[in-house]
Enzyme design. Sequence first.
Site, PDB file in Angstrom:
ATOM      1  CG  ASN A 164      -0.425  -0.082   2.495  1.00 24.94           C
ATOM      2  OD1 ASN A 164       0.716  -0.502   2.655  1.00 24.94           O
ATOM      3  ND2 ASN A 164      -1.177   0.326   3.497  1.00 24.94           N
ATOM      4  CD  GLU A 263       5.332  -0.218  12.711  1.00 20.15           C
ATOM      5  OE1 GLU A 263       4.141   0.123  12.852  1.00 20.15           O
ATOM      6  OE2 GLU A 263       6.244   0.244  13.415  1.00 20.15           O
ATOM      7  CB  CYS A 297      -1.810   0.501   8.684  1.00 22.92           C
ATOM      8  SG  CYS A 297      -0.483   1.711   8.548  1.00 22.92           S
ATOM      9  CD  GLU A 471       8.810   0.305  10.443  1.00 20.40           C
ATOM     10  OE1 GLU A 471       7.881   0.783   9.770  1.00 20.40           O
ATOM     11  OE2 GLU A 471       9.467  -0.680  10.078  1.00 20.40           O
TER      12      GLU A 471
HETATM   13  P1  NAD Z   1      -0.026  -8.942   3.913  1.00 19.74           P
HETATM   14  O1  NAD Z   1       0.126  -9.313   5.340  1.00 19.74           O
HETATM   15  O2  NAD Z   1      -0.897  -9.787   3.058  1.00 19.74           O
HETATM   16  O3  NAD Z   1       1.394  -8.944   3.180  1.00 19.74           O
HETATM   17  C1  NAD Z   1       2.459  -8.151   3.637  1.00 19.74           C
HETATM   18  C2  NAD Z   1       3.754  -8.741   3.117  1.00 19.74           C
HETATM   19  O4  NAD Z   1       3.937 -10.035   3.683  1.00 19.74           O
HETATM   20  C3  NAD Z   1       3.806  -8.932   1.599  1.00 19.74           C
HETATM   21  O5  NAD Z   1       5.114  -8.690   1.160  1.00 19.74           O
HETATM   22  C4  NAD Z   1       3.454 -10.410   1.447  1.00 19.74           C
HETATM   23  O6  NAD Z   1       3.974 -10.987   0.278  1.00 19.74           O
HETATM   24  C5  NAD Z   1       4.137 -10.991   2.667  1.00 19.74           C
HETATM   25  N1  NAD Z   1       3.571 -12.255   3.133  1.00 19.74           N
HETATM   26  C6  NAD Z   1       2.283 -12.675   3.071  1.00 19.74           C
HETATM   27  N2  NAD Z   1       2.162 -13.906   3.639  1.00 19.74           N
HETATM   28  C7  NAD Z   1       3.398 -14.241   4.084  1.00 19.74           C
HETATM   29  C8  NAD Z   1       3.923 -15.373   4.778  1.00 19.74           C
HETATM   30  N3  NAD Z   1       3.158 -16.403   5.123  1.00 19.74           N
HETATM   31  N4  NAD Z   1       5.238 -15.380   5.086  1.00 19.74           N
HETATM   32  C9  NAD Z   1       6.032 -14.336   4.746  1.00 19.74           C
HETATM   33  N5  NAD Z   1       5.589 -13.239   4.090  1.00 19.74           N
HETATM   34  C10 NAD Z   1       4.294 -13.194   3.774  1.00 19.74           C
HETATM   35  O7  NAD Z   1      -0.460  -7.418   3.891  1.00 19.74           O
HETATM   36  P2  NAD Z   1      -0.766  -6.487   2.635  1.00 19.74           P
HETATM   37  O8  NAD Z   1      -2.097  -6.860   2.084  1.00 19.74           O
HETATM   38  O9  NAD Z   1       0.403  -6.452   1.704  1.00 19.74           O
HETATM   39  O10 NAD Z   1      -0.829  -5.058   3.340  1.00 19.74           O
HETATM   40  C11 NAD Z   1      -1.952  -4.592   3.986  1.00 19.74           C
HETATM   41  C12 NAD Z   1      -1.839  -4.773   5.483  1.00 19.74           C
HETATM   42  O11 NAD Z   1      -0.653  -4.126   5.945  1.00 19.74           O
HETATM   43  C13 NAD Z   1      -2.973  -4.131   6.239  1.00 19.74           C
HETATM   44  O12 NAD Z   1      -3.383  -4.970   7.275  1.00 19.74           O
HETATM   45  C14 NAD Z   1      -2.339  -2.858   6.798  1.00 19.74           C
HETATM   46  O13 NAD Z   1      -2.960  -2.336   7.947  1.00 19.74           O
HETATM   47  C15 NAD Z   1      -0.963  -3.322   7.078  1.00 19.74           C
HETATM   48  N6  NAD Z   1      -0.059  -2.170   7.149  1.00 19.74           N
HETATM   49  C16 NAD Z   1       0.416  -1.811   8.368  1.00 19.74           C
HETATM   50  C17 NAD Z   1       1.249  -0.710   8.484  1.00 19.74           C
HETATM   51  C18 NAD Z   1       1.787  -0.287   9.816  1.00 19.74           C
HETATM   52  O14 NAD Z   1       2.732   0.492   9.828  1.00 19.74           O
HETATM   53  N7  NAD Z   1       1.245  -0.729  10.937  1.00 19.74           N
HETATM   54  C19 NAD Z   1       1.590   0.022   7.345  1.00 19.74           C
HETATM   55  C20 NAD Z   1       1.079  -0.379   6.108  1.00 19.74           C
HETATM   56  C21 NAD Z   1       0.259  -1.494   6.029  1.00 19.74           C
END
Ligand code: NAD
Length: 494
Positions: A164, A263, A297, A471
């Site tokens: 995102n 995060e 997020c 962070e």
């Molecule tokens: P996601 O958890 O599906 O994926 C995040 C990353 O993890 C991607 O690179 C994905 O390929 C990888 N991934 C997925 N499954 C994995 C596994 N089993 N093992 C290792 N890596 C794996 O999240 P998304 O859809 O890419 O992003 C959206 C989410 O991120 C939302 O929940 C959002 O709130 C969160 N987010 C949090 C912050 C924060 O700072 N707290 C910032 C941005 C996004």
Amino acid sequence: MSPVTAADRRRVLDAVPTGLFIGGSWGPAGDGGTFDVHDPATGEVLVSVADATPEDGLRALDAAVAAQAAWAATAPRERSEVLRRAFDLLRERADDLALLMTLEMGKPLAESRGEVAYGGEFVRWFSEEAVRVTGRYGTNPEGTGRTTVLHRPVGPCLLITPWNFPLAMATRKIAPALAAGCTVVVKPAEQTPLTTLAFTAILAEAGLPDGVVQIVPTTRAADVTGPLIDDPRLRKLSFTGSTPVGSQLLRQAATHVLRTSMELGGNAPFLVFEDADLDAAVTGALQAKFRNVGQACTAANRFFVHERVVDAFVDRVAEAVRGYRVGAGTDDGVDIGPLIDDRAVDKAAALVDDAVRRGAEVVVGGERLDGPGTFYAPTVVRDVAPGSEILRTEIFGPVLTVVPFADEDEAVRLANDTEYGLVAYAFTRDRARGQRLAERLETGMLGLDVGVVSNASAPFGGVKESGLGREGGSEGIHEYLETTYVMTPDPFGA
Ligand code: NAD
């Protein structure tokens, strides 16, 4: 700005590296595999990128391990200057990077420019922090010895980022890790690897030694990262993404008691009190909800509005939302771009449908928009009933949900009624109430009379199931530093 032409797109896409970056060289995946990156505004394939295998992941860790000692021994000023040069290059190339980001992620160009500036600030901030890592020296309470506390780089890190914010989520990890003297393997999200690949090329151009940064885009996230997390040479995992994946990674990280920063997801409450400056609250609400097409997020997920001002608030946000222009992020004057994929549209639609079934009223929007591309109409839903899925789930789309409340205690109870605790927003002219909220809301961050909290100089992060660690700020570099304490005898003692 002049409109984006086909030639602009081609130039930007032709310039982006599409290989894996390991040990200072770009190359194909071990099995030659590639995957397509799509434009969510049209569904078209933009470019194909090398699809790392588990062996490639281990090769990347080998390279990070090999480069670790030399990078840790590099003078902090030198590390700082590499980051500073990368910041200058980011600024110089801001327009091309913004276009690349909009093409792969969908948000309007003006917002992508904003993210390039925001993401760049982490690089500048940590170029400054690199030379400010200090320890301490003191006398123990008994007066019998001296304590020295020093900080050292943690060691090779695995950094996993979401789609995102394709630049800022990477720089928020890479910059402090490099500043601290750690080498890294970066696993970007498969939907949006291009901006991170372009940033990696910038780091190399800025003079980063070989092996300090590797990048391994892959469609097999767990297969590639699993063996790294299980490898005792890896010393740190920093993850940004959803709470379920973060929780699974924490279980894996437990095997070798790996240091982690998490995060994770959010479910931000946005409180509007009866004494709020309503103009400011409406402006803040629109920023907190519709920035990044609601895919943040930090996006406000639940708007709790005092019953005396709820009608006025809804009328005003609805009027603004009716005026939003929806379209490809590269088109002029667009406010709301596409969602990242079909699943995101299905999710927004299902959440709104559930809320309506339970009695909520759709004031504006409430529908998918015809393709091509994956669009959902910017939406305002009011009087959402307790128990509705949309109040429990991260919407990650352009849907603003309103629930009225009667008093401060009820507002706090509703706001805290979630397993998440990343950010909260509150609008009130009562300063004492603002301070009470800072102490009562279960949140890592609070926007008091503002709709955006993110800033490179501040510690970003959540409580409860929104994560572990921070962070940015002076805290950010410590996620990548170990603490060692040395005891010595009293140098004046007999
Ligand atoms: P996601 O958890 O599906 O994926 C995040 C990353 O993890 C991607 O690179 C994905 O390929 C990888 N991934 C997925 N499954 C994995 C596994 N089993 N093992 C290792 N890596 C794996 O999240 P998304 O859809 O890419 O992003 C959206 C989410 O991120 C939302 O929940 C959002 O709130 C969160 N987010 C949090 C912050 C924060 O700072 N707290 C910032 C941005 C996004």
